[in-house]
Design a protein around this motif. Structure first.
Motif, mmCIF file in Angstrom:
data_model
loop_
_atom_site.group_PDB
_atom_site.id
_atom_site.type_symbol
_atom_site.label_atom_id
_atom_site.label_comp_id
_atom_site.label_asym_id
_atom_site.label_seq_id
_atom_site.Cartn_x
_atom_site.Cartn_y
_atom_site.Cartn_z
ATOM 1 N N ARG A 94 0.835 -1.197 0.000
ATOM 2 C CA ARG A 94 0.000 0.000 0.000
ATOM 3 C C ARG A 94 0.875 1.255 0.000
ATOM 4 N NH1 ARG A 94 -3.419 -0.856 4.545
ATOM 5 N NH2 ARG A 94 -1.697 -0.016 5.747
ATOM 6 N N GLU A 95 1.947 1.229 0.779
ATOM 7 C CA GLU A 95 2.816 2.410 0.840
ATOM 8 C C GLU A 95 3.607 2.586 -0.452
ATOM 9 O OE1 GLU A 95 4.947 2.077 4.527
ATOM 10 O OE2 GLU A 95 3.213 2.804 5.649
ATOM 11 N N ALA A 134 1.161 4.209 -2.700
ATOM 12 C CA ALA A 134 0.929 5.606 -2.328
ATOM 13 C C ALA A 134 2.062 6.496 -2.850
ATOM 14 C CB ALA A 134 0.812 5.736 -0.813
ATOM 15 N N ARG A 135 3.299 6.006 -2.684
ATOM 16 C CA ARG A 135 4.444 6.802 -3.168
ATOM 17 C C ARG A 135 4.424 6.861 -4.691
ATOM 18 N NH1 ARG A 135 9.281 7.075 1.123
ATOM 19 N NH2 ARG A 135 9.996 8.588 -0.386
ATOM 20 N N ALA A 185 1.824 6.816 -6.624
ATOM 21 C CA ALA A 185 0.759 7.733 -7.049
ATOM 22 C C ALA A 185 1.277 9.172 -7.060
ATOM 23 C CB ALA A 185 -0.452 7.593 -6.138
ATOM 24 N N VAL A 186 2.057 9.536 -6.040
ATOM 25 C CA VAL A 186 2.635 10.884 -6.006
ATOM 26 C C VAL A 186 3.606 11.056 -7.168
ATOM 27 C CG1 VAL A 186 4.186 12.397 -4.723
ATOM 28 C CG2 VAL A 186 2.335 11.208 -3.527
ATOM 29 N N ARG A 187 4.408 10.006 -7.404
ATOM 30 C CA ARG A 187 5.473 10.122 -8.389
ATOM 31 C C ARG A 187 4.939 10.243 -9.816
ATOM 32 N NH1 ARG A 187 10.764 6.444 -7.345
ATOM 33 N NH2 ARG A 187 10.533 7.303 -5.243
ATOM 34 N N GLY A 204 -0.990 9.710 -9.958
ATOM 35 C CA GLY A 204 -2.022 8.677 -10.062
ATOM 36 C C GLY A 204 -3.118 8.910 -9.048
ATOM 37 N N PHE A 257 -4.913 7.474 -6.211
ATOM 38 C CA PHE A 257 -4.730 6.370 -5.264
ATOM 39 C C PHE A 257 -6.042 6.037 -4.571
ATOM 40 C CE2 PHE A 257 -3.723 4.837 -0.959
ATOM 41 C CZ PHE A 257 -3.098 3.658 -1.319
ATOM 42 N N GLN A 258 -6.397 4.742 -4.615
ATOM 43 C CA GLN A 258 -7.603 4.302 -3.925
ATOM 44 C C GLN A 258 -7.243 3.096 -3.055
ATOM 45 O OE1 GLN A 258 -9.464 4.538 -7.852
ATOM 46 N NE2 GLN A 258 -11.283 5.320 -6.833
ATOM 47 N N SER A 259 -7.509 3.242 -1.769
ATOM 48 C CA SER A 259 -6.995 2.303 -0.776
ATOM 49 C C SER A 259 -8.037 1.266 -0.384
ATOM 50 C CB SER A 259 -6.599 3.120 0.463
ATOM 51 O OG SER A 259 -6.114 2.290 1.479
#
Lengths: 323, 259
Positions: free
Chosen positions: A100-101, A104-105, A107-109, A112, A114-116
Motif C-alpha cells: 500500500r505504501e 501511495a508513493r 501515485a505521487v510520483r 495517479g 490512489f484508492q486504498s
C-alpha cells in the motif's frame, strides 16, 4: 490493450498468496502483467509461476539486496514498469502495509489516483469502478479516478476466480533512481505461519475472544473452538491490552477488519470500536454473560450464559457432528 | 532537534459515524476529537524531545477551525507550538491533496523528524505518511511500535503481519507509529494554561502556495459515484443458557450450513 500492472510480493522467492487474486482482478481491467523485485538472476522460476497465474508479461526489477530496503525498491520498480508498459489502465497492489505504501508513493510520483483498501474493482463505461467500505462496513462507497492512472490497493480475499494462464514473458526493467535513499531493514523477526490455522484476514470462520476469558491461560478455550471449526483466532482490544494474546490478532477499529462467513464472539461485550472490525461478517454469533452487551444487537444468534460451560459444550457438539 | 508531529481531528469512534449522502463525505457534525493514535504520536514526539535536549515539537494539523482544539490538546500535553492549515478551498481533500498541503506547510520548517499516526480512524487510507515522505524526499519508517533517535539516525521496530522488522534510517526521516508506541500522558492544569499562550500559525492556500485549481473536493483525484449505508441487521435469536445452549448453537450453525 493497456496493461493492468500488479505488484507481486515474494515470500521466500515465491509469489505471495494474494497474487492470483490480484492478477484475476487485473484481467478485468486490462492485460494482466506482474511487477517483481528480485535479486539479479533469480527471475526465471518466479516468472513461470506468474505466467501460470495469468501474467502475460513479467516486469522484472533486478536489485541487489532489495530485501534490506523498505518500500523504495518497489516504488522504483513500479515507476519503471509504468514507463516500460506505455499504456497502463491501472496499477493494482495488495493492501499489505508495504504494498500500500509503495502504491501511495507511486501515485505521487506518476500523478495517479490512489484508492486504498478496495473490496471490488470493475471496468465501467466511465472508467474503473472501485468499491470500498467505510467505518468498518457501515457504508459501501463506489468511486472512480477523476484524473491520472488509477493506483489501487486491493483487500485480500475480496475477488474470486483466477486469470487464464499466460506466457509470463520476462521484461527486464532499467531501474534507476533513489532506491538507496530509504529506510534499511537491519533484522527480520518474522515467523512463517507456525500454526495450521488460516490467516485472520482471509478465514471463512473467525473465533474471537474478549476480556470475558479472564486470563491468557483460559484464552486457550477460544483457540480450541477455532481449531474445532477450522477457524482463525481473533481478539478484542481489551483481550490484547490485558495480554491474553498477540497484538496482531486484534479485530476492530484499530486492528484488523474481517468479514468472514461466520464470526463467533466469545466473552466480548462488543464496544463500537470492536463492531467496526467485524460487523460485515455474514453471520454473527455471540456468547456473553451480560444480556445487555451491545454485541447482542448485531448477533444472529446470541447465548446469554457462562462461556466456560457453553463453549466446551459447543466444541463437543461440533466435534460430534464432524466425526 | 526540530520535530513535527501530525494530528487529525476525527469523528469520535464512540459515537455513530456516518457519511453525508449529499456531500458523499464524512459527516463531521457530530462529536469531533483528536484521533486517539495522534495522542500517542504526540507522546512519542515528546519522548524524543525529552531524550534530546534543545528539541522543539511543532504540532501540525489540517482541518476546519474546530481542529484548533486538537492542536491545543497536543500543546497542553507539552508540544511547543503549532501550525494550523485551514482554508475553505481545502475542504474535501483526498490523501493526495492532503499530503501536498502538509508537504507545503512542512517544507520551510527544516524538520529533522516528522511523526504521524499509522492511520486515522476515519479515512483509514493509511497512505498520507508514505505520500508525504515521497513529496519531501524523506526515508519513511512506518508502523513503528518502538522508536529511538540516536545521533543522526532513527531506529525502531516495524510491525508486519508475521512479526516485526528492525529498521533504521538517517535523519531527516518520517516515521509513523502504531498504538503500541506509548501511552499518552494526560495534560495537567499547568499544561492546559500554558497551551493557551503557545503560538499557533494559521496557514491558508495563499500561505502554502498551492494553486486553487488543484485543491478541494472539485479537484479531487477520485469521484465518489455512490454511497450506500449497510442495511441494518434484523434482530437475531438470543437464548439464555439453560444448560443446552452450546448444543442449540451447534444446531443453529448446522442448520445455516456453517458447520
Amino acid at each position: 490493450m493497456a496493461y493492468a500492472l500488479v505488484l507481486v510480493e515474494l515470500a521466500n522467492g515465491r509469489p505471495a498468496a494474494s497474487t492470483g487474486e490480484l492478477l484475476a482482478a487485473a484481467a478485468r481491467l486490462g492485460e494482466p502483467a506482474a511487477v517483481i523485485v528480485v535479486e539479479p538472476g533469480t527471475a526465471g522460476e518466479v516468472a513461470e509461476s506468474l505466467g501460470a497465474l495469468g501474467a502475460g508479461t513479467v516486469f522484472v526489477a533486478s536489485i541487489e539486496n532489495a530485501d534490506t530496503l523498505l518500500v523504495t525498491p518497489q516504488v522504483a520498480a513500479l515507476q519503471a514498469a509504468v514507463l516500460a508498459a506505455g499504456e497502463v489502465s491501472a496499477v493494482l497492489v495488495g493492501n499489505s502495509i508495504d504494498s500500500r505504501e509503495a502504491a501511495a508513493r507511486l501515485a505521487v510520483r506518476i500523478g495517479g489516483a490512489f484508492q486504498s483498501d478496495a473490496v471490488d474493482v470493475t471496468a465501467g463505461a466511465a472508467g474503473i469502478l472501485v468499491t470500498q467500505q467505510a467505518f468498518g462496513g457501515s457504508f459501501t462507497v463506489t468511486a472512480r479516478a477523476a484524473k491520472g492512472t488509477p493506483v489501487i490497493s486491493l483487500r485480500q480475499g475480496s475477488v474470486d476466480g483466477t486469470a487464464p494462464a499466460a506466457a509470463g514473458a520476462i521484461h527486464e526493467l532499467e531501474v534507476t533512481g533513489d532506491t538507496a535513499v530509504g529506510a534499511q531493514v537491519t533484522a527480520r523477526h518474522e515467523q512463517t505461519q507456525a500454526s495450521e490455522r488460516p490467516s485472520l484476514q482471509t478465514a471463512d470462520i473467525v473465533v474471537s475472544g474478549g476480556r470475558g476469558l479472564g486470563s491468557r491461560e483460559k484464552f486457550v478455550l477460544v483457540e480450541e473452538l477455532a481449531d474445532a471449526l477450522g477457524a482463525a483466532v481473533g481478539a478484542s482490544r481489551a483481550a490484547v491490552d490485558a495480554g491474553y494474546c498477540e497484538h496482531n490478532m486484534q479485530v476492530g477499529q484499530t486492528g484488523v477488519t474481517v468479514s468472514p462467513n461466520l464470526y463467533i464472539a466469545v466473552g466480548i461485550s462488543g464496544a463500537i470500536q470492536h463492531r467496526a472490525g467485524m460487523q460485515s461478517a455474514k453471520t454473527i454469533v455471540a456468547i456473553n454473560k451480560d444480556a445487555d452487551s451491545p454485541i447482542f444487537d448485531v448477533a444472529d444468534f446470541g447465548v446469554v450464559g457462562d462461556l466456560f460451560t457453553v463453549v466446551p459444550q459447543l466444541i463437543e457438539a461440533v466435534k460430534a457432528r464432524k466425526s | 532537534m526540530k520535530i513535527a508531529v501530525l494530528v487529525k481531528e476525527v469523528p469520535d469512534t464512540w459515537g455513530d459515524r456516518r457519511i453525508d449522502p449529499s456531500t458523499k463525505r464524512v459527516d463531521r457534525k457530530g462529536d469531533l476529537v483528536i484521533d486517539e493514535i495522534n495522542e500517542k504520536s504526540v507522546e512519542a514526539a515528546l519522548l524524543v524531545k525529552e531524550a534530546n535536549a534543545g528539541s522543539e515539537v511543532t504540532v501540525v494539523t489540517m482541518g476546519p477551525s474546530s481542529a484548533l482544539a486538537a492542536i491545543r490538546k497536543a500543546l497542553a500535553m507539552g508540544a511547543d507550538n503549532g501550525i494550523h492549515i485551514v482554508d475553505d478551498g481545502l475542504v474535501g481533500s483526498d490523501a493526495m491533496q492532503t499530503s501536498a498541503a502538509l508537504a507545503a506547510a512542512l517544507r520551510p520548517g527544516g524538520f529533522e523528524l516528522i511523526i504521524t499516526g499509522n492511520e486515522s480512524t476515519d479515512g483509514r487510507t493509511a497512505a498520507v505518511p508514505a505520500m508525504l515522505a515521497e513529496r519531501l524526499g524523506l526515508a519513511q519508517l512506518t508502523f513503528l511500535r518502538t522508536l529511538s533517535v540516536t545521533g543522526d539516525g532513527v531506529t525502531g521496530e516495524r510491525m508486519t503481519d508475521e512479526g516485526h522488522l528492525d529498521v533504521r534510517a538517517s535523519l531527516p526521516a518520517l516515521v509513523s507509529v502504531t498504538e503500541q508506541i506509548a501511552e499518552a500522558r494526560f495534560p495537567n492544569f499547568r499544561g492546559i494554561m500554558a497551551a493557551k499562550k503557545k503560538k499557533v500559525e494559521s496557514l491558508g492556500l495563499a500561505g502554502l502556495g498551492l494553486p486553487a485549481d488543484e485543491t478541494g473536493a472539485e479537484n479531487s483525484w477520485s469521484v465518489v459515484e455512490d454511497v450506500a449505508p449497510r442495511p441494518a441487521r434484523s434482530g437475531g435469536t438470543i437464548v439464555k443458557d439453560d444448560g443446552t445452549a452450546g448444543t442449540q448453537l451447534a444446531d443453529f450453525l448446522a442448520a445455516a450450513k456453517l458447520i
